[in-house]
Design a protein around this motif. Sequence first.
Motif, PDB file in Angstrom:
ATOM      1  N   CYS A   1      -0.129  -9.965  -2.352  1.00  0.00           N
ATOM      2  CA  CYS A   1      -1.277  -9.983  -1.452  1.00  0.00           C
ATOM      3  C   CYS A   1      -1.750 -11.427  -1.300  1.00  0.00           C
ATOM      4  O   CYS A   1      -1.997 -12.113  -2.293  1.00  0.00           O
ATOM      5  CB  CYS A   1      -2.424  -9.122  -1.957  1.00  0.00           C
ATOM      6  SG  CYS A   1      -3.827  -9.287  -0.822  1.00  0.00           S
TER       7      CYS A   1
ATOM      8  N   CYS B   1      -2.084  -3.790   3.973  1.00  0.00           N
ATOM      9  CA  CYS B   1      -3.465  -3.463   3.667  1.00  0.00           C
ATOM     10  C   CYS B   1      -4.259  -3.448   4.974  1.00  0.00           C
ATOM     11  O   CYS B   1      -4.067  -4.297   5.847  1.00  0.00           O
ATOM     12  CB  CYS B   1      -4.044  -4.510   2.726  1.00  0.00           C
ATOM     13  SG  CYS B   1      -5.792  -4.261   2.426  1.00  0.00           S
TER      14      CYS B   1
ATOM     15  N   ARG C   1       0.831  -1.204   0.000  1.00  0.00           N
ATOM     16  CA  ARG C   1       0.000   0.000   0.000  1.00  0.00           C
ATOM     17  C   ARG C   1       0.866   1.255   0.000  1.00  0.00           C
ATOM     18  O   ARG C   1       1.876   1.340   0.694  1.00  0.00           O
ATOM     19  CB  ARG C   1      -0.914   0.007   1.238  1.00  0.00           C
ATOM     20  CG  ARG C   1      -1.730  -1.258   1.403  1.00  0.00           C
ATOM     21  CD  ARG C   1      -2.847  -1.410   0.402  1.00  0.00           C
ATOM     22  NE  ARG C   1      -3.828  -0.345   0.491  1.00  0.00           N
ATOM     23  CZ  ARG C   1      -4.988  -0.369  -0.174  1.00  0.00           C
ATOM     24  NH1 ARG C   1      -5.299  -1.390  -0.959  1.00  0.00           N
ATOM     25  NH2 ARG C   1      -5.827   0.624  -0.067  1.00  0.00           N
TER      26      ARG C   1
ATOM     27  N   CYS D   1      -4.662  -7.004  -5.721  1.00  0.00           N
ATOM     28  CA  CYS D   1      -4.463  -5.675  -6.301  1.00  0.00           C
ATOM     29  C   CYS D   1      -2.987  -5.335  -6.419  1.00  0.00           C
ATOM     30  O   CYS D   1      -2.619  -4.349  -7.024  1.00  0.00           O
ATOM     31  CB  CYS D   1      -5.209  -4.604  -5.515  1.00  0.00           C
ATOM     32  SG  CYS D   1      -4.437  -4.099  -3.974  1.00  0.00           S
ATOM     33  N   HIS D   2      -2.143  -6.127  -5.790  1.00  0.00           N
ATOM     34  CA  HIS D   2      -0.698  -5.965  -5.989  1.00  0.00           C
ATOM     35  C   HIS D   2      -0.050  -7.327  -5.793  1.00  0.00           C
ATOM     36  O   HIS D   2      -0.622  -8.193  -5.122  1.00  0.00           O
ATOM     37  CB  HIS D   2      -0.122  -4.923  -5.023  1.00  0.00           C
ATOM     38  CG  HIS D   2      -0.142  -5.356  -3.582  1.00  0.00           C
ATOM     39  ND1 HIS D   2      -1.132  -5.003  -2.711  1.00  0.00           N
ATOM     40  CD2 HIS D   2       0.700  -6.139  -2.882  1.00  0.00           C
ATOM     41  CE1 HIS D   2      -0.884  -5.541  -1.530  1.00  0.00           C
ATOM     42  NE2 HIS D   2       0.209  -6.243  -1.601  1.00  0.00           N
TER      43      HIS D   2
ATOM     44  N   ILE E   1      -4.466 -12.161   0.608  1.00  0.00           N
ATOM     45  CA  ILE E   1      -5.910 -12.173   0.878  1.00  0.00           C
ATOM     46  C   ILE E   1      -6.673 -12.169  -0.449  1.00  0.00           C
ATOM     47  O   ILE E   1      -7.596 -12.947  -0.639  1.00  0.00           O
ATOM     48  CB  ILE E   1      -6.327 -10.964   1.751  1.00  0.00           C
ATOM     49  CG1 ILE E   1      -5.525 -10.940   3.062  1.00  0.00           C
ATOM     50  CG2 ILE E   1      -7.828 -11.000   2.031  1.00  0.00           C
ATOM     51  CD1 ILE E   1      -5.726  -9.692   3.902  1.00  0.00           C
ATOM     52  N   GLN E   2      -6.258 -11.286  -1.345  1.00  0.00           N
ATOM     53  CA  GLN E   2      -6.818 -11.217  -2.707  1.00  0.00           C
ATOM     54  C   GLN E   2      -8.333 -11.022  -2.710  1.00  0.00           C
ATOM     55  O   GLN E   2      -9.096 -11.919  -3.053  1.00  0.00           O
ATOM     56  CB  GLN E   2      -6.421 -12.462  -3.505  1.00  0.00           C
ATOM     57  CG  GLN E   2      -4.916 -12.589  -3.595  1.00  0.00           C
ATOM     58  CD  GLN E   2      -4.462 -13.769  -4.406  1.00  0.00           C
ATOM     59  OE1 GLN E   2      -5.086 -14.817  -4.411  1.00  0.00           O
ATOM     60  NE2 GLN E   2      -3.352 -13.610  -5.099  1.00  0.00           N
TER      61      GLN E   2
ATOM     62  N   SER F   1      -9.866  -8.703  -4.480  1.00  0.00           N
ATOM     63  CA  SER F   1     -10.289  -7.975  -5.675  1.00  0.00           C
ATOM     64  C   SER F   1     -10.935  -8.912  -6.706  1.00  0.00           C
ATOM     65  O   SER F   1     -10.925 -10.131  -6.531  1.00  0.00           O
ATOM     66  CB  SER F   1      -9.062  -7.273  -6.265  1.00  0.00           C
ATOM     67  OG  SER F   1      -9.348  -6.713  -7.515  1.00  0.00           O
TER      68      SER F   1
ATOM     69  N   PHE G   1      -6.962  -4.480   5.583  1.00  0.00           N
ATOM     70  CA  PHE G   1      -7.753  -5.694   5.822  1.00  0.00           C
ATOM     71  C   PHE G   1      -7.018  -6.737   6.659  1.00  0.00           C
ATOM     72  O   PHE G   1      -7.639  -7.702   7.111  1.00  0.00           O
ATOM     73  CB  PHE G   1      -8.230  -6.308   4.501  1.00  0.00           C
ATOM     74  CG  PHE G   1      -9.154  -5.398   3.745  1.00  0.00           C
ATOM     75  CD1 PHE G   1      -9.787  -4.333   4.378  1.00  0.00           C
ATOM     76  CD2 PHE G   1      -9.383  -5.582   2.398  1.00  0.00           C
ATOM     77  CE1 PHE G   1     -10.627  -3.474   3.673  1.00  0.00           C
ATOM     78  CE2 PHE G   1     -10.229  -4.723   1.684  1.00  0.00           C
ATOM     79  CZ  PHE G   1     -10.845  -3.669   2.333  1.00  0.00           C
TER      80      PHE G   1
ATOM     81  N   HIS H   1      -8.753 -11.956  -6.899  1.00  0.00           N
ATOM     82  CA  HIS H   1      -7.705 -11.224  -7.620  1.00  0.00           C
ATOM     83  C   HIS H   1      -6.940 -10.376  -6.601  1.00  0.00           C
ATOM     84  O   HIS H   1      -7.523  -9.865  -5.658  1.00  0.00           O
ATOM     85  CB  HIS H   1      -8.411 -10.339  -8.669  1.00  0.00           C
ATOM     86  CG  HIS H   1      -7.533  -9.393  -9.424  1.00  0.00           C
ATOM     87  ND1 HIS H   1      -7.584  -8.033  -9.249  1.00  0.00           N
ATOM     88  CD2 HIS H   1      -6.596  -9.602 -10.386  1.00  0.00           C
ATOM     89  CE1 HIS H   1      -6.719  -7.444 -10.076  1.00  0.00           C
ATOM     90  NE2 HIS H   1      -6.109  -8.382 -10.770  1.00  0.00           N
TER      91      HIS H   1
END
Lengths: 586, 79
Positions: A304, A492, A72, A300-301, A306-307, A309, A494, A298
């Motif tokens: 990640c 993140c 982030r 976002c970078h 957790i994914q 997206s 989250f 998905h």
Amino acid sequence: MSRKILRINMSDQSAVYEDIPEKWSKWAGRGLTSAIVLDEVEPTCHPLGPNNKLVIAPGWVSGTPAAPSSGRTSFGGKSPLTGTIKESNSGGLSSKKIAKLGLAAIILEGEPQNGEWYQLVITKDGVEFKDAPDLAGKGMYEVDEILWDQYPNKPAVIGIGPVGEKKLSNAGISVNDPEGKPGRYAGRGGLGAVMGARGVKAIVVDDEGGPGVDIADEDLLKQGRTKLRDAIMEHDLTKPDGGLNTYGTNVLMNIINEAGGLPTRNFSAGQFEGAADISGERVAEMVEKRGGEGMTGHGCHPGCIIQCSNIYPDEEGEAVVSVVEYETAWALGANCGIDDLDYVAEMTYQCNDLGLDTIEAGNTIAIAMEGGQIEFGDKEAALALFDEIREMSPLGRIYGQGVEATAKAFGVHRVPTVKGQSMPAYEPRAIKGIGVTYATSPMGADHTAGYTIAPEIAGVGGKVDPLDEEGKSDLSLTFQAATAFVDSTGYCLFIAFPILDISSGWEGMAESVAGVTGLDITGDDVIDVGKEILRMEREFNKKAGFTAQDDRLPEFMRYEKLPPHNEVWSMSDEELDQVYAWTNGK
Amino acid sequence: MQVEVRVFATLRRYLPELDIGEPKLLEVPQGTTLGEIREQLELPAEEVKVIMRNNRQADEEGLAQDGDRITYIPAVAGG
Ligand code: SF4
């Protein structure tokens, strides 16, 4: 090698690398952007004038090997939307690359005299200033594509769309995702206009050959990282095939609707009859049914784990946009009375391309509906509003300014804003703690600033009744402080969910920060360090002229009862003032 | 008496016949608790994080009333 500050002056197109001064040396991410803005930006300056700055900073652990979900980037400055200090943070490719170049922060200041547009290219060798007349006026999808063609080793691209170029207050800053597309936004607060005011259309960051991030204590980092990773992988919400991975943040649509706290048709009701059709479950179903390029789970970078997206597909399975997340589906869906995901996805694409924050954009459309310009639920007309913005018609420019400007233009008094920024997808009359966060956060109405939804709705980090007022001031402050810390790590936000429930994960987060930086930080210090950041932000706002009277929810929430609970906002001013009493020595 | 039950997100796999947001109508005797209804539907206790009754938080011991809207919720959160 100590981290450097890269100071880029657009008045004379010069760049200098400075050693990070002692006073900032402990900070990263949001802590660092806020420290620099407090020290260097005149609080009373015009946000678009020469005295504002845009500060970009990766977090403490960004760019270190395999720290989970730590990509982030924090963007800070004085916000044109709110007039307050602002930190807005984004995923995408930029964080790790900036960190690996050995940079603690990039400060963008000054303004070109010639009114030209620039493209900056930052590599290990320095900064190149390139004229960018060919990029000016283009949407972010095209800009990202052009720049990845020019620079084949897939650099990070930080950019602004046409709305940022015109310096409108709802301009976000785009960061490209692993596919090289926009969709990761430091959306809130209009920082895209601050970048536009510096004459910078895009910043390319290529970390090849960069020095990397110094690590003070490898073992401690490893220990912390392992604890954190284990907590993320164990928690039902964040584990593979858990709620976030399967449905994304939009797993909340139906739940918040059940709780009667889903703002509907410009905050006039707490439930939307079409919620199921724009929910995360429906997105997952569409992805499954349509196949092709569509996907859930998905990232976002890169890195990640957790994914949360997704990539939303059209009927042929071709990607329309990434990401249809909860806030977006709510803002452009429920809040406009629209229950069609294809339209929500198309409008999200428009936001990403033009460079608009989706929350503010959805709320703006809802205001235009409330004002009688178009009907609630009219999805074709809602989509057509984006043409006005693209054409930069006078009306389009008003929409690009966000909710308050649009409400004035249409004579609307149901205006769901705090400090000029519109509320996200949780109704404060039905979920009281989040209302305290909206009212008191230094950022204006922002859910991520103190996400009390976790205990109020999800039973994460304890369980409290959302309709209860008792204890909500303290709850909000604790979450605001913890968030300010997490926003400084590069992780993140989250990751907060698993570690609120699994205490070894909380320790692990702090240990990983201590391991990278050598700072003496444990899990017990998180709240206090977070409060130091909040104190700086409040100080800026105070100097900018903000008082306790600005820490209030909009008037209509005090007299309009929200169905289905038929509640008004009734927390007292004293309870709200209690949240930050400690900054006044009380 | 009759109650309507909804499940969301990962709990939907236990009642796959329901469309998203569609309620399951259940006949239960007076005095049935929300925990007993959960058991009857074979929703694992460890996967149910929150229960709502008529849009308000509720717990397993709570008694269902005729016409109640009952929702079982797994681990969720977002942003
Ligand atoms: S959890 Fe979601 S928002 Fe957070 S870093 Fe991963 S993909 Fe991005």
